[in-house]
Design a protein around this motif. Structure first.
Motif: not given
Length: 199
Positions: A153-164
């Protein structure tokens, strides 16, 4: 160099611009672009949810790099800097390719969802907010790294921020914040169970 502005271009760059049996942090960063924060956070998020994290210590390395990169966003540094010692760390390229192969069926669906919207949330005005959430996600990763699939979940958070940041998609930032909330809830539940076991 291939311009990274979505998940597809990130994976394409990682596959075509790396070679050999081992791949270093330096090579991966060079493949996606070392002078932009968005692609680096996208790369770190992808690593955090890929098979690379089964390598001992990889989860904590990604967390440290995330804190380092997000910390530089927080203080307003124009270009990211990473110590040469961390750049020399290597991973099996086969694990990287395995992660790319696993993600491939979902890439087009994710990229199709991305578009510039609520762009003010990706502006420099909100950069400290983005940085703080990425740091919080990385900090949560450290204890959750002891739990199978805990860092997801925290890794997915960083991934989504990078995409954003790369796609200037403010709605994706909101989803990333929800991912962090989920990670915090998971850590709270874990702590509650551990405390109950010792009382």
């Amino acid at each position: 160099m291939t311009k990274v502005n979505n998940l597809s271009s990130l994976l394409h760059s990682l596959e075509t611009r790396t070679e050999g049996e081992m791949v270093s942090v330096r090579e991966m960063l060079n493949a996606v672009g070392r002078r932009s924060y968005g692609p680096i956070l996208l790369l770190l998020g992808f690593i955090a949810v890929s098979p690379l994290t089964i390598i001992p210590g990889a989860t904590w390395l990604v967390a440290i790099l995330t804190i380092l990169i997000a910390g530089q966003i927080l203080i307003g540094r124009k270009f990211p800097w990473i110590p040469s010692r961390l750049l020399k760390i290597e991973f099996p390229r086969s694990a990287l390719l395995q992660g790319i192969q696993f993600a491939d069926p979902y890439v087009c669906q994710v990229d199709r969802f991305l578009k510039p919207r609520l762009t003010i949330l990706t502006s420099p005005l909100f950069a400290p907010f983005v940085a703080l959430i990425c740091i919080a996600a990385a900090v949560l990763t450290i204890p959750l790294g002891l739990v199978p699939f805990g860092p997801l979940l925290p890794g997915l958070t960083v991934l989504l921020f990078g995409l954003a940041l790369t796609a200037r998609d403010g709605f994706m930032l909101i989803l990333a914040a929800l991912g962090l909330a989920g990670a915090a809830w998971l850590l709270f539940r874990l702590w509650t169970r551990i405390s109950a076991a010792f009382t």
